[in-house]
Scaffold this active site. Structure first.
Site, PDB file in Angstrom:
ATOM      1  N   THR A   9      72.339  36.582  -1.033  1.00 46.32           N
ATOM      2  CA  THR A   9      72.941  37.131  -2.253  1.00 46.32           C
ATOM      3  C   THR A   9      73.568  36.006  -3.084  1.00 46.32           C
ATOM      4  O   THR A   9      73.416  35.976  -4.305  1.00 46.32           O
ATOM      5  CB  THR A   9      74.000  38.196  -1.894  1.00 46.32           C
ATOM      6  OG1 THR A   9      73.331  39.255  -1.215  1.00 46.32           O
ATOM      7  CG2 THR A   9      74.693  38.749  -3.118  1.00 46.32           C
TER       8      THR A   9
ATOM      9  N   GLU B  67      82.506  41.079   2.129  1.00 41.19           N
ATOM     10  CA  GLU B  67      81.481  40.771   1.122  1.00 41.19           C
ATOM     11  C   GLU B  67      81.751  39.432   0.454  1.00 41.19           C
ATOM     12  O   GLU B  67      80.839  38.679   0.133  1.00 41.19           O
ATOM     13  CB  GLU B  67      81.433  41.879   0.051  1.00 41.19           C
ATOM     14  CG  GLU B  67      80.889  43.195   0.566  1.00 41.19           C
ATOM     15  CD  GLU B  67      79.428  43.086   0.979  1.00 41.19           C
ATOM     16  OE1 GLU B  67      79.147  42.376   1.944  1.00 41.19           O
ATOM     17  OE2 GLU B  67      78.589  43.732   0.331  1.00 41.19           O
TER      18      GLU B  67
HETATM   19  N1  HSE Z   1      75.490  43.738  -6.727  1.00 42.26           N
HETATM   20  C1  HSE Z   1      75.193  42.750  -5.735  1.00 42.26           C
HETATM   21  C2  HSE Z   1      74.165  41.784  -6.305  1.00 42.26           C
HETATM   22  C3  HSE Z   1      74.640  43.442  -4.528  1.00 42.26           C
HETATM   23  O1  HSE Z   1      73.161  42.267  -6.845  1.00 42.26           O
HETATM   24  O2  HSE Z   1      74.357  40.583  -6.226  1.00 42.26           O
HETATM   25  C4  HSE Z   1      74.259  42.540  -3.404  1.00 42.26           C
HETATM   26  O3  HSE Z   1      73.726  43.333  -2.357  1.00 42.26           O
END
Ligand code: HSE
Length: 308
Positions: free
Chosen positions: A183, A130
């Site tokens: 993201t 991630e």
């Molecule tokens: N919590 C993360 C965001 C999840 O919202 O950036 C990304 O899938």
């Protein structure tokens, strides 16, 4: 398949769930990637094949490769692994594409070695993937992908994940407009501070949602599915967001919000029939404004990763 090889279903996940930015997520049934992982006598991780999407085969540029290396470095195992990734989840769709690959790799490796690591340790390894994908070690996709159901990241340091029970009648509708939002980009637009007043609303809702999930109180779940911090900012990037949300709620959804960092939008409903009605209503909005989309209705996946 022999004992040196495993085929894995790696579920898509919805992160944030409105009020739980970076700390809450859940796994989907049916929607997910497939991976085949084989033990090799050579040390290291080799990505041997990727189908469905154009993604890097170089180990240190691929999220499954990076997560796999974190696993390998922590393991006394002297061999390595070869990984095939069959992508069904589009990167940049907001339903945990990178998490499915990162978590699927380490889960499969752990199975092949007789489960030397705990699920929590697998979350730590998968978070390296991630980090590569989004610049942040967030666990709200990889934790539900590995634990199944709803997973709450109570703390990142030290990592503490709580598996939350899933109400049996809960269904999710996810609609994915065919645009890509990275993201990392959708995090850059967020403010880094919030007012105390907004914090109070958010943690009230998060506590309420968790309590509602434990007690199968659908009314409480519905009242708690609110986000006054991230959604107002990110929703600007998602075409038709306000209309979709309105249509979902008018069709009986308990709540509706951005799935992860978007552009997918999720709605939770009590029962499959309502979730399907919500899907139709959401689809109607995108048909009207001529936006291509995919839509899925799914039960919450209580198991997480599965051996195929
Ligand atoms: N919590 C993360 C965001 C999840 O919202 O950036 C990304 O899938």
């Amino acid at each position: 398949m022999n004992s040196n090889e495993i085929k894995v279903f790696c579920p898509a996940t919805v992160a944030n769930v409105s009020c739980g930015f970076d700390v809450l997520g859940f796994a989907l049934d049916l929607v997910g990637d497939e991976m085949i992982i084989r033990k090799t006598s050579n040390y290291g991780i080799k990505i041997s094949k990727i189908s469905g999407q154009k993604l890097p085969l170089e180990t240190n540029k691929n999220v499954a490769g990076v997560a796999g290396l974190a696993f390998l470095e922590a393991s006394p195992y002297s061999g390595g692994f070869e990984i095939e990734i069959h992508k069904k989840i589009k990167p940049g769709s907001g339903i945990g594409s990178s998490a499915a690959s990162s978590a699927g790799a380490v889960w499969g490796m752990n199975e092949l070695l007789g489960r030397p690591f705990s699920t929590l340790q697998l979350v730590e390894f998968a978070m390296q993937g991630e980090k590569l994908a989004s610049d942040v070690h967030h666990a709200d996709n990889v934790a539900p992908a590995l634990f199944g159901g709803f997973a709450l990241v109570r703390s990142y340091n030290p990592l503490d994940v709580v598996a939350i029970p899933t109400p049996t009648a809960l269904f999710v509708t996810v609609i994915h407009p065919q645009i890509e939002i990275k993201t990392s980009d959708s995090r850059k637009i967020l403010r880094t501070t919030i007012t105390l007043q907004k914090g109070i609303r958010q943690w009230g809702n998060l506590g309420g949602l968790i309590a509602g999930l434990y007690t199968e109180d659908y009314g409480l779940i519905s009242r708690s599915l609110e986000d006054h911090i991230v959604e107002p900012i990110r929703s600007i990037l998602i075409p038709g967001f306000d209309e979709i949300k309105k249509a979902a709620l008018e069709s009986g959804a308990l709540g509706c919000g951005i799935s992860g960092s978007g552009p997918s939008i999720f709605a939770l409903s009590k029962g499959k029939a309502i979730a399907e009605k919500v899907a139709e209503a959401m689809a109607g909005v995108y048909k009207n404004i001529e936006i291509d989309f995919d839509v899925h209705v799914s039960k919450i996946n209580a198991e997480g990763m599965k051996k195929l």
